[in-house]
Scaffold this motif. Sequence first.
Motif, PDB file in Angstrom:
ATOM      1  N   GLU A  82     -41.548  -4.154 -45.423  1.00 17.28           N
ATOM      2  CA  GLU A  82     -40.873  -5.281 -45.382  1.00 17.28           C
ATOM      3  C   GLU A  82     -41.008  -6.103 -44.011  1.00 17.28           C
ATOM      4  O   GLU A  82     -40.974  -7.207 -44.229  1.00 17.28           O
ATOM      5  CB  GLU A  82     -39.492  -5.007 -45.905  1.00 17.28           C
ATOM      6  N   ASP A  83     -40.860  -5.283 -43.059  1.00 17.24           N
ATOM      7  CA  ASP A  83     -41.096  -5.962 -41.932  1.00 17.24           C
ATOM      8  C   ASP A  83     -42.536  -6.733 -41.565  1.00 17.24           C
ATOM      9  O   ASP A  83     -42.522  -7.844 -41.227  1.00 17.24           O
ATOM     10  CB  ASP A  83     -40.888  -4.970 -40.575  1.00 17.24           C
ATOM     11  N   GLU A  84     -43.604  -5.943 -41.985  1.00 16.86           N
ATOM     12  CA  GLU A  84     -44.956  -6.549 -41.911  1.00 16.86           C
ATOM     13  C   GLU A  84     -45.114  -7.703 -42.858  1.00 16.86           C
ATOM     14  O   GLU A  84     -45.864  -8.630 -42.578  1.00 16.86           O
ATOM     15  CB  GLU A  84     -46.018  -5.471 -42.160  1.00 16.86           C
ATOM     16  N   ALA A 136     -53.477   0.419 -46.629  1.00 19.23           N
ATOM     17  CA  ALA A 136     -53.764   1.701 -47.079  1.00 19.23           C
ATOM     18  C   ALA A 136     -52.366   2.595 -46.999  1.00 19.23           C
ATOM     19  O   ALA A 136     -52.275   3.637 -47.136  1.00 19.23           O
ATOM     20  CB  ALA A 136     -54.905   2.205 -46.423  1.00 19.23           C
ATOM     21  N   SER A 137     -51.349   1.740 -45.906  1.00 22.76           N
ATOM     22  CA  SER A 137     -50.228   2.471 -45.779  1.00 22.76           C
ATOM     23  C   SER A 137     -49.295   2.839 -46.941  1.00 22.76           C
ATOM     24  O   SER A 137     -49.179   1.645 -47.677  1.00 22.76           O
ATOM     25  CB  SER A 137     -49.528   1.830 -44.653  1.00 22.76           C
ATOM     26  N   SER A 138     -48.832   4.144 -46.795  1.00 23.07           N
ATOM     27  CA  SER A 138     -47.622   4.042 -47.948  1.00 23.07           C
ATOM     28  C   SER A 138     -46.731   5.256 -47.185  1.00 23.07           C
ATOM     29  O   SER A 138     -46.908   5.773 -46.255  1.00 23.07           O
ATOM     30  CB  SER A 138     -48.075   4.714 -49.260  1.00 23.07           C
ATOM     31  N   PRO A 139     -45.316   5.266 -47.687  1.00 15.33           N
ATOM     32  CA  PRO A 139     -44.230   6.067 -47.107  1.00 15.33           C
ATOM     33  C   PRO A 139     -44.912   7.701 -46.636  1.00 15.33           C
ATOM     34  O   PRO A 139     -45.407   8.158 -47.587  1.00 15.33           O
ATOM     35  CB  PRO A 139     -43.209   6.107 -47.958  1.00 15.33           C
ATOM     36  N   GLY A 140     -45.007   7.893 -45.380  1.00 12.86           N
ATOM     37  CA  GLY A 140     -45.355   9.289 -45.070  1.00 12.86           C
ATOM     38  C   GLY A 140     -46.729   9.600 -45.079  1.00 12.86           C
ATOM     39  O   GLY A 140     -47.268  10.556 -44.740  1.00 12.86           O
ATOM     40  N   ASN A 141     -47.829   8.707 -45.229  1.00 12.18           N
ATOM     41  CA  ASN A 141     -49.144   8.868 -45.148  1.00 12.18           C
ATOM     42  C   ASN A 141     -49.984   8.670 -43.804  1.00 12.18           C
ATOM     43  O   ASN A 141     -51.188   9.021 -43.702  1.00 12.18           O
ATOM     44  CB  ASN A 141     -49.988   8.270 -46.509  1.00 12.18           C
ATOM     45  N   PRO A 153     -52.106   3.181 -40.902  1.00  8.78           N
ATOM     46  CA  PRO A 153     -51.312   2.052 -40.131  1.00  8.78           C
ATOM     47  C   PRO A 153     -50.591   1.016 -41.131  1.00  8.78           C
ATOM     48  O   PRO A 153     -51.425   0.601 -42.021  1.00  8.78           O
ATOM     49  CB  PRO A 153     -52.334   1.323 -39.231  1.00  8.78           C
ATOM     50  N   ASN A 154     -49.501   0.620 -40.708  1.00 11.59           N
ATOM     51  CA  ASN A 154     -48.829  -0.374 -41.458  1.00 11.59           C
ATOM     52  C   ASN A 154     -49.112  -1.812 -40.750  1.00 11.59           C
ATOM     53  O   ASN A 154     -48.347  -2.486 -40.273  1.00 11.59           O
ATOM     54  CB  ASN A 154     -47.479  -0.136 -41.635  1.00 11.59           C
ATOM     55  N   ASP A 155     -50.317  -2.287 -41.192  1.00 14.81           N
ATOM     56  CA  ASP A 155     -50.639  -3.475 -40.694  1.00 14.81           C
ATOM     57  C   ASP A 155     -51.026  -4.702 -41.468  1.00 14.81           C
ATOM     58  O   ASP A 155     -51.658  -5.853 -40.893  1.00 14.81           O
ATOM     59  CB  ASP A 155     -51.836  -3.044 -39.561  1.00 14.81           C
ATOM     60  N   GLY A 156     -51.226  -4.477 -42.640  1.00 19.74           N
ATOM     61  CA  GLY A 156     -51.585  -5.675 -43.583  1.00 19.74           C
ATOM     62  C   GLY A 156     -52.834  -5.981 -43.575  1.00 19.74           C
ATOM     63  O   GLY A 156     -53.285  -6.955 -44.027  1.00 19.74           O
ATOM     64  N   LYS A 157     -53.768  -4.823 -43.362  1.00 21.67           N
ATOM     65  CA  LYS A 157     -55.253  -5.272 -42.996  1.00 21.67           C
ATOM     66  C   LYS A 157     -55.967  -5.722 -44.432  1.00 21.67           C
ATOM     67  O   LYS A 157     -56.776  -6.730 -43.990  1.00 21.67           O
ATOM     68  CB  LYS A 157     -56.148  -3.773 -42.761  1.00 21.67           C
TER      69      LYS A 157
END
Length: 185
Positions: free
Chosen positions: A56-58, A142-147, A150-154
Amino acid sequence: MSLTYSAMMPLHASAPHFKLQDVISGQEVTPETFKGDKGLLVMFLCNHCPYVKHVEDEIGKIAHEYRAKGIGSVAISSNDIEKYPDDGPAGMKEQAIRASWDFPYLLDETQEIAKAYKAECTPDFFLFDKSLKCVYRGRMDASSPGNGQPNDGKDLRQALDRLVAGQSISEDQKPSMGCNIKWRS
């Protein structure tokens, strides 16, 4: 929580029309009222989903950054609010404040809009060009909780950058994944 992948509406499909109320401002919103000069990002989100909370922040950063580049953004919550009251208007407002969202957050109580977009999960992202034709649908990154990714919105950022630059967007798009939309019985 049931892990679900997005159905991915066909590319070049027209954005289904909607007229929903923003739970923050009380204003009615349509795709035409919020699209930018370059396009519109429609996101299906909700307050209680751990996949949405993870990004949500990204999401807020992306929407804010690309508004200045001509992309309007709206979020829609379509979950059954009787069974999931945290996804109702009060929870939606709390989430928008918590995540510093400055875009409309719309409640789809009938769930007809989610069905029209073929939305299946939260989060689910749909990017439309200035003619409101679908040019991207799928995951933020590719980010999901715990994986640990990077949570970067690539993935979404790449599509947004190409749309803003007037370049074609690869049709090799990966589906979003998250909690299934909580359909009414």
